[in-house]
Structures are given as C-alpha cells and as structure tokens.
Enzyme design. Sequence first.
Site, PDB file in Angstrom:
ATOM      1  N   MET A  17       0.998  -1.132  -0.002  1.00 26.48           N
ATOM      2  CA  MET A  17       0.020  -0.033   0.204  1.00 26.48           C
ATOM      3  C   MET A  17       0.790   1.097  -0.199  1.00 26.48           C
ATOM      4  O   MET A  17       1.786   1.203   0.845  1.00 26.48           O
ATOM      5  CB  MET A  17      -0.912   0.171   1.174  1.00 26.48           C
ATOM      6  CG  MET A  17      -1.969  -1.100   1.186  1.00 26.48           C
ATOM      7  SD  MET A  17      -3.286  -1.018   2.565  1.00 26.48           S
ATOM      8  CE  MET A  17      -2.044  -2.010   3.878  1.00 26.48           C
ATOM      9  N   GLN A  70       7.493  -4.918  -4.972  1.00 22.80           N
ATOM     10  CA  GLN A  70       6.509  -4.737  -5.974  1.00 22.80           C
ATOM     11  C   GLN A  70       7.029  -3.760  -7.063  1.00 22.80           C
ATOM     12  O   GLN A  70       7.311  -2.395  -6.596  1.00 22.80           O
ATOM     13  CB  GLN A  70       5.172  -4.265  -5.454  1.00 22.80           C
ATOM     14  CG  GLN A  70       4.044  -4.622  -6.342  1.00 22.80           C
ATOM     15  CD  GLN A  70       2.719  -4.163  -5.779  1.00 22.80           C
ATOM     16  OE1 GLN A  70       2.587  -2.811  -5.806  1.00 22.80           O
ATOM     17  NE2 GLN A  70       1.721  -4.973  -6.068  1.00 22.80           N
ATOM     18  N   CYS A 101      -3.197  -1.567  -9.456  1.00 22.34           N
ATOM     19  CA  CYS A 101      -3.511  -0.322  -8.990  1.00 22.34           C
ATOM     20  C   CYS A 101      -4.255   0.379  -9.956  1.00 22.34           C
ATOM     21  O   CYS A 101      -4.421   0.503 -11.053  1.00 22.34           O
ATOM     22  CB  CYS A 101      -2.017   0.352  -8.908  1.00 22.34           C
ATOM     23  SG  CYS A 101      -2.468   2.171  -8.256  1.00 22.34           S
ATOM     24  N   LYS A 140      -0.093  -9.079  -8.958  1.00 26.19           N
ATOM     25  CA  LYS A 140      -1.313  -8.833  -8.512  1.00 26.19           C
ATOM     26  C   LYS A 140      -2.359  -8.043  -9.336  1.00 26.19           C
ATOM     27  O   LYS A 140      -1.819  -7.202  -9.988  1.00 26.19           O
ATOM     28  CB  LYS A 140      -0.932  -7.920  -7.111  1.00 26.19           C
ATOM     29  CG  LYS A 140      -2.214  -7.479  -6.150  1.00 26.19           C
ATOM     30  CD  LYS A 140      -1.882  -6.696  -5.032  1.00 26.19           C
ATOM     31  CE  LYS A 140      -3.114  -6.737  -4.042  1.00 26.19           C
ATOM     32  NZ  LYS A 140      -4.130  -5.732  -4.456  1.00 26.19           N
ATOM     33  N   ASN A 201      -8.241 -11.250  -2.251  1.00 25.88           N
ATOM     34  CA  ASN A 201      -7.819  -9.860  -1.560  1.00 25.88           C
ATOM     35  C   ASN A 201      -9.221  -8.873  -1.652  1.00 25.88           C
ATOM     36  O   ASN A 201      -9.774  -9.104  -2.923  1.00 25.88           O
ATOM     37  CB  ASN A 201      -6.704  -9.131  -2.207  1.00 25.88           C
ATOM     38  CG  ASN A 201      -6.522  -7.735  -1.785  1.00 25.88           C
ATOM     39  OD1 ASN A 201      -6.323  -6.969  -2.656  1.00 25.88           O
ATOM     40  ND2 ASN A 201      -6.482  -7.218  -0.479  1.00 25.88           N
ATOM     41  N   GLY A 202      -9.558  -8.375  -0.681  1.00 23.44           N
ATOM     42  CA  GLY A 202     -10.586  -7.802  -0.833  1.00 23.44           C
ATOM     43  C   GLY A 202     -11.800  -7.974   0.448  1.00 23.44           C
ATOM     44  O   GLY A 202     -12.365  -8.936   0.338  1.00 23.44           O
ATOM     45  N   ASP A 203     -11.967  -6.864   1.015  1.00 24.18           N
ATOM     46  CA  ASP A 203     -13.246  -6.898   2.080  1.00 24.18           C
ATOM     47  C   ASP A 203     -12.904  -8.039   3.228  1.00 24.18           C
ATOM     48  O   ASP A 203     -13.747  -8.438   3.867  1.00 24.18           O
ATOM     49  CB  ASP A 203     -14.546  -7.309   1.321  1.00 24.18           C
ATOM     50  CG  ASP A 203     -15.019  -6.089   0.511  1.00 24.18           C
ATOM     51  OD1 ASP A 203     -14.419  -5.040   0.604  1.00 24.18           O
ATOM     52  OD2 ASP A 203     -16.046  -6.350  -0.217  1.00 24.18           O
ATOM     53  N   GLY A 225      -5.489  -5.735   3.293  1.00 24.77           N
ATOM     54  CA  GLY A 225      -4.965  -4.318   3.025  1.00 24.77           C
ATOM     55  C   GLY A 225      -5.604  -3.065   3.870  1.00 24.77           C
ATOM     56  O   GLY A 225      -5.373  -3.165   4.844  1.00 24.77           O
ATOM     57  N   ARG A 226      -6.736  -2.382   3.420  1.00 28.89           N
ATOM     58  CA  ARG A 226      -7.193  -1.521   4.268  1.00 28.89           C
ATOM     59  C   ARG A 226      -7.660  -1.900   5.593  1.00 28.89           C
ATOM     60  O   ARG A 226      -7.853  -1.111   6.411  1.00 28.89           O
ATOM     61  CB  ARG A 226      -8.064  -0.882   3.371  1.00 28.89           C
ATOM     62  CG  ARG A 226      -7.770  -0.012   2.113  1.00 28.89           C
ATOM     63  CD  ARG A 226      -9.063   0.567   1.359  1.00 28.89           C
ATOM     64  NE  ARG A 226      -9.697  -0.537   0.928  1.00 28.89           N
ATOM     65  CZ  ARG A 226     -11.089  -0.475   0.471  1.00 28.89           C
ATOM     66  NH1 ARG A 226     -11.557   0.763   0.708  1.00 28.89           N
ATOM     67  NH2 ARG A 226     -11.772  -1.420  -0.085  1.00 28.89           N
TER      68      ARG A 226
END
Length: 273
Positions: A17, A70, A101, A140, A201-203, A225-226
Amino acid sequence: MNIGTLTLKTPILLAPMAGVTDRTCRRIYAPFGVGLSYTEMVSSRGLFYKDPKTRVLLEHDEREGLVGAQLFGNEPEIMADAARRVTEEFAPALIDINMGCPVRKIVQNGDGSALMKTPELAQQVAKAVVDATNLPVTVKLRLGWDETSKNAVELAKRMESVGVAAVTVHGRTREQLYMGKADWQGIREVKQALSIPVIGNGDVVDIDSAVALLETTGCDGVMLGRGIMGNPWLIREINTYLKTGERLNQPTFEERMAVLRLHAEGLLLDKGT
C-alpha cells in the site's frame, strides 16, 4: 504455503500500500505473524533512471520478515532491467508485478490495472521479469478494467504460462476503485483455472470475513489491505483461529498505545520530523 521455492510460515499476507507499508510499518506488523509483506509499489522507470527516492522504497532488513518487492511499469525491457537491479542489489524474497493499482496517475501511463486492457503486453511484461530474475515472480491484478471486460481468468492463465509463481486477485474491477463489494466468486473462478497458488484480496476486515473468503474462493492465502490498517492484531487473530479455532481477546488500550508508540518512534528514526 509455497510460492515457487519460497515457503511462507503463514497464509496471511500484508498488501503493498503506497504511503502505508514502509519499513516502519513492516517492522511493526511482522511479529504478529505476517507470512509475507511487500514494499510500497516501486517505479521501474525510477529504478532505470536511478532515482534515489525510488531506491529507498526497496530497503529492508531481517526485522521485517519476508519482504517482496513490488514493481510497476508497462515496458518489458525496463521492467526486466528493474527486476535484475532489485534482485542483485536488494535481494527481496520475491518480485511482484503490479497489474492492479487503479489510481489515475498510474493507469493514465498504461501501468497498474491498465495492463489488464492489453493482455498480450501484460504477458510480455511478466515473461521479461521472470526471465530476468531467479526469484519467484508474482502478479497482483483485479477482476478486469470494468464490468464489461472482466478478464482476470484469461490474464491469470497468461501469467501462469510464462512462469509466474502465484497470482493475487483483488475482487473488484478498476472502475470500482475501492467502492462497492468485492466479488469473491470472481476470485474463485481464477483459483479454479490455475494450478499455481492464488491469493484472495478484498473486504477482509475480521476473522469471519477471512474464513469466508478462504471457503468461498478456495484460495491458498489471504492478503490484508485497508482492513488491517491500525490493527496488526488481526493477523494474529486470523492465524490463531485457522490453526486452533480459538478467538483471541481484543488488545487492551495499553497494548494499542504501546504499538502506537513504537510506530511513531520508528517513523521518526526512518523519516525524521
């Protein structure tokens, strides 16, 4: 979990990130059980032109555990040159190619998720990097550019065909940015199409969502991630639950403040005031 010749102790990965996963962040998160973390995304052109600020992003040490570098870019020759430089000068655990991205300043140059619109070029970029290093190479990506062009399965197959060792799929299109709900079924389709490891990846924001993603997709690992920002304890919680079924207590105020202090002190040492 194995990625090429690399063995990860846990299937939990810390997502790259920009502005977040710097050296200080990686040192803070590593002891909580991260199997692999990544540098912030690094410009292949910046390396080619020997930009000192770009090189700083690649610095790492043993306190950070396994760290992947990365890279982003859309020119096979320059990406290959960057991969060689990174391998020889920084010796990361692996090299990851950013094809996910969604930020405007990245995609307007044809980098990041813009590569999903040009699968043949994306394949050439991946092959050039694989041929330029003896490290495992991963990619990714997202589900596609938009709802009308979801081509993650096709692109992932192209990546596998040129020797990419694993693929991470963010369950959104570029058009979605970070809005809406991640489509885990789309990640599942990629997993079912490949023989190499696939990371979802995600949520993922807690134990239940991590377990649900793994069960829904059949993925080999989870990239946080977030949902992990400000909460390194989640890594330990997920790893413990996957191993024992136990749910750990939430960290105390004192524990949170201790880590906050470590983070602040680390930032001062690494970046100054």
